[in-house]
Design a protein around this motif. Structure first.
Motif, PDB file in Angstrom:
ATOM      1  N   LEU A  15       0.831  -1.207   0.000  1.00  0.00           N
ATOM      2  CA  LEU A  15       0.000   0.000   0.000  1.00  0.00           C
ATOM      3  C   LEU A  15       0.862   1.251   0.000  1.00  0.00           C
ATOM      4  O   LEU A  15       1.927   1.292   0.626  1.00  0.00           O
ATOM      5  N   PHE A  16       0.348   2.271  -0.684  1.00  0.00           N
ATOM      6  CA  PHE A  16       1.009   3.573  -0.742  1.00  0.00           C
ATOM      7  C   PHE A  16      -0.025   4.664  -0.530  1.00  0.00           C
ATOM      8  O   PHE A  16      -1.127   4.608  -1.086  1.00  0.00           O
ATOM      9  N   ALA A  17       0.339   5.660   0.273  1.00  0.00           N
ATOM     10  CA  ALA A  17      -0.512   6.824   0.509  1.00  0.00           C
ATOM     11  C   ALA A  17       0.043   7.992  -0.289  1.00  0.00           C
ATOM     12  O   ALA A  17       1.249   8.239  -0.290  1.00  0.00           O
ATOM     13  N   PHE A  18      -0.854   8.683  -0.962  1.00  0.00           N
ATOM     14  CA  PHE A  18      -0.500   9.923  -1.656  1.00  0.00           C
ATOM     15  C   PHE A  18      -1.009  11.066  -0.786  1.00  0.00           C
ATOM     16  O   PHE A  18      -2.204  11.173  -0.527  1.00  0.00           O
ATOM     17  N   ILE A  19      -0.098  11.907  -0.329  1.00  0.00           N
ATOM     18  CA  ILE A  19      -0.452  13.104   0.427  1.00  0.00           C
ATOM     19  C   ILE A  19      -0.297  14.274  -0.546  1.00  0.00           C
ATOM     20  O   ILE A  19       0.822  14.662  -0.892  1.00  0.00           O
ATOM     21  N   CYS A  20      -1.417  14.776  -1.004  1.00  0.00           N
ATOM     22  CA  CYS A  20      -1.417  15.802  -2.045  1.00  0.00           C
ATOM     23  C   CYS A  20      -1.887  17.127  -1.456  1.00  0.00           C
ATOM     24  O   CYS A  20      -2.938  17.184  -0.819  1.00  0.00           O
ATOM     25  N   ARG A  21      -1.130  18.174  -1.706  1.00  0.00           N
ATOM     26  CA  ARG A  21      -1.497  19.508  -1.239  1.00  0.00           C
ATOM     27  C   ARG A  21      -1.743  20.395  -2.456  1.00  0.00           C
ATOM     28  O   ARG A  21      -0.892  20.488  -3.345  1.00  0.00           O
ATOM     29  N   THR A  48     -11.724  20.007 -12.917  1.00  0.00           N
ATOM     30  CA  THR A  48     -11.098  18.724 -13.236  1.00  0.00           C
ATOM     31  C   THR A  48     -11.741  17.561 -12.482  1.00  0.00           C
ATOM     32  O   THR A  48     -11.449  16.403 -12.760  1.00  0.00           O
ATOM     33  N   ARG A  49     -12.623  17.857 -11.555  1.00  0.00           N
ATOM     34  CA  ARG A  49     -13.204  16.821 -10.700  1.00  0.00           C
ATOM     35  C   ARG A  49     -13.847  15.656 -11.456  1.00  0.00           C
ATOM     36  O   ARG A  49     -13.622  14.497 -11.095  1.00  0.00           O
ATOM     37  N   PRO A  50     -14.630  15.895 -12.504  1.00  0.00           N
ATOM     38  CA  PRO A  50     -15.239  14.740 -13.196  1.00  0.00           C
ATOM     39  C   PRO A  50     -14.205  13.738 -13.728  1.00  0.00           C
ATOM     40  O   PRO A  50     -14.375  12.527 -13.579  1.00  0.00           O
ATOM     41  N   GLU A  51     -13.125  14.222 -14.316  1.00  0.00           N
ATOM     42  CA  GLU A  51     -12.074  13.332 -14.813  1.00  0.00           C
ATOM     43  C   GLU A  51     -11.353  12.637 -13.662  1.00  0.00           C
ATOM     44  O   GLU A  51     -10.977  11.464 -13.765  1.00  0.00           O
ATOM     45  N   HIS A  52     -11.143  13.360 -12.567  1.00  0.00           N
ATOM     46  CA  HIS A  52     -10.502  12.780 -11.379  1.00  0.00           C
ATOM     47  C   HIS A  52     -11.360  11.643 -10.826  1.00  0.00           C
ATOM     48  O   HIS A  52     -10.847  10.563 -10.515  1.00  0.00           O
ATOM     49  N   VAL A  53     -12.656  11.864 -10.722  1.00  0.00           N
ATOM     50  CA  VAL A  53     -13.569  10.828 -10.215  1.00  0.00           C
ATOM     51  C   VAL A  53     -13.570   9.619 -11.153  1.00  0.00           C
ATOM     52  O   VAL A  53     -13.539   8.468 -10.690  1.00  0.00           O
ATOM     53  N   ASP A  54     -13.572   9.855 -12.460  1.00  0.00           N
ATOM     54  CA  ASP A  54     -13.487   8.744 -13.417  1.00  0.00           C
ATOM     55  C   ASP A  54     -12.203   7.946 -13.218  1.00  0.00           C
ATOM     56  O   ASP A  54     -12.206   6.710 -13.263  1.00  0.00           O
ATOM     57  N   HIS A  55     -11.105   8.655 -12.995  1.00  0.00           N
ATOM     58  CA  HIS A  55      -9.798   8.010 -12.751  1.00  0.00           C
ATOM     59  C   HIS A  55      -9.866   7.139 -11.493  1.00  0.00           C
ATOM     60  O   HIS A  55      -9.442   5.975 -11.518  1.00  0.00           O
ATOM     61  N   LEU A  56     -10.418   7.683 -10.422  1.00  0.00           N
ATOM     62  CA  LEU A  56     -10.526   6.908  -9.181  1.00  0.00           C
ATOM     63  C   LEU A  56     -11.478   5.725  -9.345  1.00  0.00           C
ATOM     64  O   LEU A  56     -11.206   4.633  -8.818  1.00  0.00           O
ATOM     65  N   GLY A  80      -9.370  -2.779  -8.499  1.00  0.00           N
ATOM     66  CA  GLY A  80      -8.945  -3.245  -7.184  1.00  0.00           C
ATOM     67  C   GLY A  80      -7.706  -2.542  -6.652  1.00  0.00           C
ATOM     68  O   GLY A  80      -7.149  -2.939  -5.632  1.00  0.00           O
ATOM     69  N   THR A  81      -7.299  -1.479  -7.316  1.00  0.00           N
ATOM     70  CA  THR A  81      -6.092  -0.741  -6.938  1.00  0.00           C
ATOM     71  C   THR A  81      -6.356   0.290  -5.849  1.00  0.00           C
ATOM     72  O   THR A  81      -5.541   0.465  -4.940  1.00  0.00           O
ATOM     73  N   LEU A  82      -7.486   0.976  -5.935  1.00  0.00           N
ATOM     74  CA  LEU A  82      -7.828   2.032  -4.974  1.00  0.00           C
ATOM     75  C   LEU A  82      -8.356   1.421  -3.685  1.00  0.00           C
ATOM     76  O   LEU A  82      -9.254   0.587  -3.709  1.00  0.00           O
ATOM     77  N   LYS A  83      -7.799   1.843  -2.567  1.00  0.00           N
ATOM     78  CA  LYS A  83      -8.294   1.393  -1.257  1.00  0.00           C
ATOM     79  C   LYS A  83      -9.231   2.425  -0.656  1.00  0.00           C
ATOM     80  O   LYS A  83     -10.264   2.083  -0.126  1.00  0.00           O
ATOM     81  N   PHE A  84      -8.871   3.694  -0.691  1.00  0.00           N
ATOM     82  CA  PHE A  84      -9.759   4.784  -0.309  1.00  0.00           C
ATOM     83  C   PHE A  84      -9.165   6.108  -0.729  1.00  0.00           C
ATOM     84  O   PHE A  84      -7.971   6.186  -1.038  1.00  0.00           O
ATOM     85  N   ALA A  85     -10.017   7.136  -0.759  1.00  0.00           N
ATOM     86  CA  ALA A  85      -9.559   8.459  -1.179  1.00  0.00           C
ATOM     87  C   ALA A  85     -10.547   9.508  -0.701  1.00  0.00           C
ATOM     88  O   ALA A  85     -11.715   9.212  -0.477  1.00  0.00           O
ATOM     89  N   GLY A  86     -10.055  10.731  -0.569  1.00  0.00           N
ATOM     90  CA  GLY A  86     -10.907  11.854  -0.223  1.00  0.00           C
ATOM     91  C   GLY A  86     -10.087  13.110  -0.032  1.00  0.00           C
ATOM     92  O   GLY A  86      -8.871  13.056   0.098  1.00  0.00           O
ATOM     93  N   PRO A  87     -10.784  14.256  -0.005  1.00  0.00           N
ATOM     94  CA  PRO A  87     -10.080  15.525   0.123  1.00  0.00           C
ATOM     95  C   PRO A  87      -9.785  15.895   1.578  1.00  0.00           C
ATOM     96  O   PRO A  87     -10.522  15.524   2.483  1.00  0.00           O
ATOM     97  N   SER A  94      -5.581  16.241  -1.048  1.00  0.00           N
ATOM     98  CA  SER A  94      -6.188  14.916  -1.157  1.00  0.00           C
ATOM     99  C   SER A  94      -5.344  13.873  -0.435  1.00  0.00           C
ATOM    100  O   SER A  94      -4.118  13.996  -0.359  1.00  0.00           O
ATOM    101  N   LEU A  95      -6.051  12.843   0.037  1.00  0.00           N
ATOM    102  CA  LEU A  95      -5.413  11.628   0.545  1.00  0.00           C
ATOM    103  C   LEU A  95      -5.930  10.489  -0.314  1.00  0.00           C
ATOM    104  O   LEU A  95      -7.146  10.300  -0.439  1.00  0.00           O
ATOM    105  N   VAL A  96      -5.025   9.768  -0.942  1.00  0.00           N
ATOM    106  CA  VAL A  96      -5.376   8.626  -1.777  1.00  0.00           C
ATOM    107  C   VAL A  96      -4.491   7.467  -1.345  1.00  0.00           C
ATOM    108  O   VAL A  96      -3.280   7.636  -1.212  1.00  0.00           O
TER     109      VAL A  96
END
Length: 98
Positions: free
Chosen positions: A2-8, A20-28, A35-42, A53-55
């Motif tokens: 597992l890897f956490a992305f800490i995005c500012r 950009t949110r619609p494309e971001h949501v499609d990506h997630l 089965g790659t995404l475990k959780f995400a949110g702003p 964001s935390l992904v």
């Protein structure tokens, strides 16, 4: 692994996030379907508006995780001031451990 992305977010880039949110949501959603995404949110500021964001994803190694982070439409749109990709160990409330 597992890897956490800490995005500012960059200051004053809320409109970039919203545009950009619609494309971001499609990506997630695609990561989730694979089965790659475990959780995400702003992350939210005092005003309740997103400021980052935390992904958390599953990837073979840090290089693969970095490629996932780089492919995010938010990253491609220049929203983020910084992105840290860190190995992460899900200890508490991990549904896989239940």
């Amino acid at each position: 692994m597992l890897f956490a992305f800490i995005c500012r977010d960059k200051p004053d880039h809320l409109q970039v996030r919203m545009d950009t949110r619609p494309e971001h949501v499609d990506h997630l959603n695609a990561l989730n379907a694979a089965g790659t995404l475990k959780f995400a949110g702003p992350f939210l500021g005092e005003d309740g508006k997103p400021l980052g964001s935390l992904v958390v994803v599953e990837a073979a190694d840090k290089s693969a995780a970095q490629a996932i982070a780089d492919a995010d439409p938010y990253a491609k749109a220049g929203l983020f001031q910084s992105v840290e990709v860190l190995p992460w160990n899900w200890v508490f409330n991990n549904p896989a451990s239940a």
